[in-house]
Design an enzyme around this catalytic site. Structure first.
Site, PDB file in Angstrom:
ATOM      1  N   GLU A  81       0.845  -1.202   0.000  1.00 57.46           N
ATOM      2  CA  GLU A  81       0.000   0.000   0.000  1.00 57.46           C
ATOM      3  C   GLU A  81       0.875   1.245   0.000  1.00 57.46           C
ATOM      4  O   GLU A  81       1.859   1.329   0.731  1.00 57.46           O
ATOM      5  CB  GLU A  81      -0.889  -0.029   1.251  1.00 57.46           C
ATOM      6  CG  GLU A  81      -1.708   1.223   1.469  1.00 57.46           C
ATOM      7  CD  GLU A  81      -2.363   1.251   2.837  1.00 57.46           C
ATOM      8  OE1 GLU A  81      -3.313   2.042   3.018  1.00 57.46           O
ATOM      9  OE2 GLU A  81      -1.933   0.491   3.726  1.00 57.46           O
ATOM     10  N   LYS A  84      -9.468   2.242  -2.851  1.00 55.19           N
ATOM     11  CA  LYS A  84      -9.956   1.818  -1.536  1.00 55.19           C
ATOM     12  C   LYS A  84     -11.291   2.496  -1.254  1.00 55.19           C
ATOM     13  O   LYS A  84     -11.439   3.715  -1.424  1.00 55.19           O
ATOM     14  CB  LYS A  84      -8.939   2.185  -0.457  1.00 55.19           C
ATOM     15  CG  LYS A  84      -9.262   1.627   0.922  1.00 55.19           C
ATOM     16  CD  LYS A  84      -8.146   1.922   1.908  1.00 55.19           C
ATOM     17  CE  LYS A  84      -8.433   1.288   3.257  1.00 55.19           C
ATOM     18  NZ  LYS A  84      -7.368   1.577   4.247  1.00 55.19           N
ATOM     19  N   CYS A 116      -5.297  -2.752   2.921  1.00 58.88           N
ATOM     20  CA  CYS A 116      -5.087  -2.691   4.372  1.00 58.88           C
ATOM     21  C   CYS A 116      -6.325  -3.075   5.160  1.00 58.88           C
ATOM     22  O   CYS A 116      -6.745  -4.222   5.181  1.00 58.88           O
ATOM     23  CB  CYS A 116      -4.575  -1.300   4.756  1.00 58.88           C
ATOM     24  SG  CYS A 116      -3.816  -1.254   6.409  1.00 58.88           S
TER      25      CYS A 116
END
Length: 531
Positions: free
Chosen positions: A282, A344, A394
Site C-alpha cells: 500500500e 480503496k 489494508c
C-alpha cells in the site's frame, strides 16, 4: 466443602466489585485467543465466564445497570489490550504525547465497549420483563444479542470490527463454519457455547448438563466435518508471484529527504522480479501519482509489457484538485493502453478521512494525506493470465461481508469472478506489534469465508501467501526487506457465505429472538392457566 468451592457457588456469591475485577481479567485472557498467541480455548473459557456472570439466577442476578457495567469492563479491557498497538502510531509516528494517546485510545475503546454493555443490559431487561427461564437466556437470547453487539460494532460509523471473537477460531474446529456463517457466525457459535457452559454451571439437572455437553461436542464435531468439504475448485494454471516487502521506516517514508529513496527502491525491486504477478505494498510510492517523475509509471508499464508480467503498484492516485484516492494501479499485457485501477472504498477514520469536528486530532498526529476520495464498493478484479485478482487495501480485509458482496456481484453479473484475493498494506505505523500477526489472522478468515487464496504484500509484514483452508504457505520475516516468491493456484466457485453474506447468521439470530419470545409467552400462559 466441595460444594462450597463449586463454580456455581463461587460465581453466585461474587460481589459486584469482585465481578468487575473478574471481568477485567477475562477481557485480557480473551486477547490470548488471537494471533500471535492463538490460545482459542482460553478465549472460549473467558466468554463462558462472562456469560455465567450475566446469567446468574434468582436473587443473585445482577441488575440491568450492573450487567451493563460488567459487559463494558469486559469489552473495554479486551479491546484496549487488543488494539494497544494504536499507541505506537499515535506516539512514535504521530508525535502525540503518551498521556493524550492513552486517553484517545481509552475513549475509542470506551465507545466500542458500549455495544457489549447494550447487549448485557438488554439481556438483563428481558430477563426481568419476560421472566425468561435460564435455558432460553443461555441458548437463545445471549448468543443472539452478542451477535448484534459485534455486528453493530462493525457497522455503525464505518465500523471497527477488529478482534471480534470469531477471528480467534481460524485454526479451531469451528473454522469449518466460516464458509457458511462467516466470522460473525463463528462469534455467535462461541457465544452459544459460552451460554451453554453458563447453563451447565447453574443448573441442578444432570440431564441438562449432559445435553449441553453433547451439544457442544456435536457443534465442534460438525465444524471439523465441514473442514473436509471442498467449496471451491482450482481454476486455470497456477501463477508465479513476487510480493515485495520494502521495509521502509514510517518516519522516513514521507520525509522529503527520503522520497526518492523509496522510488528507486521499488523501481529496482520490480525490475529484479521475474514472475507472472509482482505486487508492492500500500502506498509504496509515497507521493501522489501526479508528483511522480514523468517516466516512472511508463517504465513500469514497459517492464510489464516486455516480460509478459503483471505489476500491481500501491500509490495515491491524484484525480485533480483536492481529489486523490488510496489506490493500486495494475500494469500488464491485458491493460496495455490504460492501467487497471482499484480505489480503496472502506476508509479509515482519522488516517484516511477526517470525521466532522476532529480536525484538531489529526493535526496533533501530523498524518499526511488525511482525506481520500472513497472508491466504489463493487469494483472489477484484475486479469492476470487466466486468473482474476481482487485487491483490497489494508483495513478493508476486516470487512468480509464487503469482499463477499463483491464476489457475489461478479458471479451474478456473469462477468469474471475473482479467483485470488490480494491485500496490500502498510503496517509500519504500528512497529513490531501484535497488529501484524492479528492482521494476518484476519486475512486467514477471508480465505476461509471465500474459499480463495489470499496474497499479502506489505511494507513491514506480514507479507505472506495463504492458501485455502487458511494454510499459511510462506511468509517473509517481519521488518526485513525482501521479495517473497511463490506459486499460487486460483480457485473458482461460490461458498454459502459468498452467496448470503451475513444475512444467514443474522436470520438465525432473529429466529432465536422470535423463538425465545414465543416460548416465554407460551410458558407464561401455561402458568396463568395452572394458577
Amino acid at each position: 466443602m466441595l460444594k462450597r468451592l463449586s463454580p456455581a457457588v463461587l460465581l453466585s456469591t461474587l460481589s459486584f466489585r469482585s465481578a468487575l475485577l473478574v471481568m477485567a481479567l477475562a477481557g485480557v485472557v480473551t486477547v490470548a485467543g488471537f494471533a500471535p498467541f492463538g490460545f482459542w480455548p482460553g478465549q472460549l473459557l473467558s466468554m463462558a465466564l462472562f456469560a455465567s456472570l450475566l446469567l446468574r439466577p434468582g436473587q443473585q442476578a445482577f441488575s440491568i445497570h450492573q450487567s451493563a457495567a460488567l459487559a463494558w469492563v469486559f469489552s473495554f479491557v479486551n479491546l484496549f489490550t487488543a488494539t494497544s498497538w494504536l499507541l505506537v502510531a499515535m506516539t512514535r509516528y504521530g508525535g502525540m504525547p503518551i498521556f493524550l494517546a492513552v486517553i484517545a485510545l481509552a475513549l475509542l475503546t470506551s465507545y466500542l465497549a458500549l455495544f457489549a454493555a447494550l447487549c448485557a443490559a438488554t439481556l438483563a431487561w428481558l430477563r426481568q420483563r419476560w421472566q425468561v427461564n435460564p435455558t432460553i437466556c443461555a441458548v437463545l437470547l445471549f448468543p443472539a444479542l452478542w451477535l448484534l453487539n459485534e455486528w453493530l460494532r462493525g457497522y455503525l460509523f464505518t465500523g471497527f470490527p477488529w478482534a471480534i471473537i470469531g477471528y480467534a477460531h481460524t485454526a479451531s474446529p469451528l473454522a469449518g463454519y466460516a464458509p457458511v456463517l462467516g466470522v460473525l457466525g463463528l462469534g455467535w457459535l462461541v457465544a452459544l457455547c459460552a451460554g451453554g457452559f453458563g447453563l451447565m454451571i447453574f443448573t441442578d439437572s444432570r440431564r441438562v448438563r449432559l445435553l449441553v455437553l453433547v451439544a457442544v461436542i456435536a457443534l465442534f464435531g460438525g465444524g471439523q466435518y465441514l473442514t473436509t468439504i471442498t467449496w471451491t475448485q482450482p481454476l486455470g494454471q497456477p501463477l508465479t508471484i513476487n510480493l515485495i516487502q520494502g521495509n521502509v521506516e514510517q518516519d522516513k517514508k514521507f520525509d522529503q529527504d527520503h522520497l526518492n529513496d523509496s522510488l528507486h527502491l521499488y523501481h529496482d525491486l520490480i525490475l529484479q522480479s521475474k514472475a507472472d504477478l509482482v505486487v508492492t505494498p500500500e502506498t509504496a510510492l509515497p507521493m501522489l501519482s501526479s508528483q511522480l517523475p514523468p517516466d516512472y509509471l511508463p517504465a513500469i508499464n514497459a517492464f510489464a509489457q516486455k516480460n509478459q508480467s503483471a505489476v500491481v503498484l500501491g500509490v495515491a492516485v491524484h484525480d485533480g484538485g483536492s481529489r486523490y484516492a488510496n489506490s493500486v494501479l495494475g500494469f500488464s499485457p491485458s491493460y496495455e493502453l490504460q492501467a487497471y485501477r482499484y480505489d480503496k472504498h472502506h476508509l479509515v477514520p482519522f488516517g484516511e478521512f477526517i470525521p466532522f469536528g476532529f480536525r484538531w486530532f489529526v493535526d496533533l498526529m501530523h498524518i499526511p494525506l488525511g482525506d481520500f476520495t472513497k472508491g466504489n464498493v463493487i469494483q472489477a478484479p484484475m486479469q492476470v493470465r487466466d486468473q482474476f485478482v481482487l485487491p483490497n487495501i489494508c483495513y478493508e480485509d476486516l470487512f468480509g461481508d464487503e469482499i463477499a458482496a463483491q464476489l457475489a456481484s461478479q458471479n451474478g453479473s456473469g462477468k469474471a469472478v475473482a479467483s485470488l484475493l490480494l491485500n496490500v498494506s502498510n503496517m509500519a505505523w504500528y512497529g513490531d506489534s501484535i497488529a501484524i500477526p492479528q492482521h494476518l489472522q484476519f486475512s486467514m478468515m477471508r480465505v476461509l469465508e471465500t474459499g480463495r487464496p489470499m496474497l499479502r504484500a506489505t511494507n513491514t509484514g506480514a507479507t505472506a501467501v495463504i492458501d485455502v483452508g487458511a494454510r499459511l504457505v510462506t511468509q517473509l520475516p517481519y521488518l526485513q526487506q525482501g521479495i517473497l516468491r511463490a506459486t499460487v493456484q486460483g480457485r473458482q466457485g461460490v461458498t454459502p457465505y459468498i452467496r448470503w453474506g451475513n444475512e444467514l447468521v443474522m436470520l438465525l439470530a432473529l429466529c432465536s429472538l422470535i423463538l425465545a419470545a414465543y416460548l416465554t409467552h407460551r410458558s407464561a400462559r401455561s402458568y396463568q392457566r395452572e394458577s
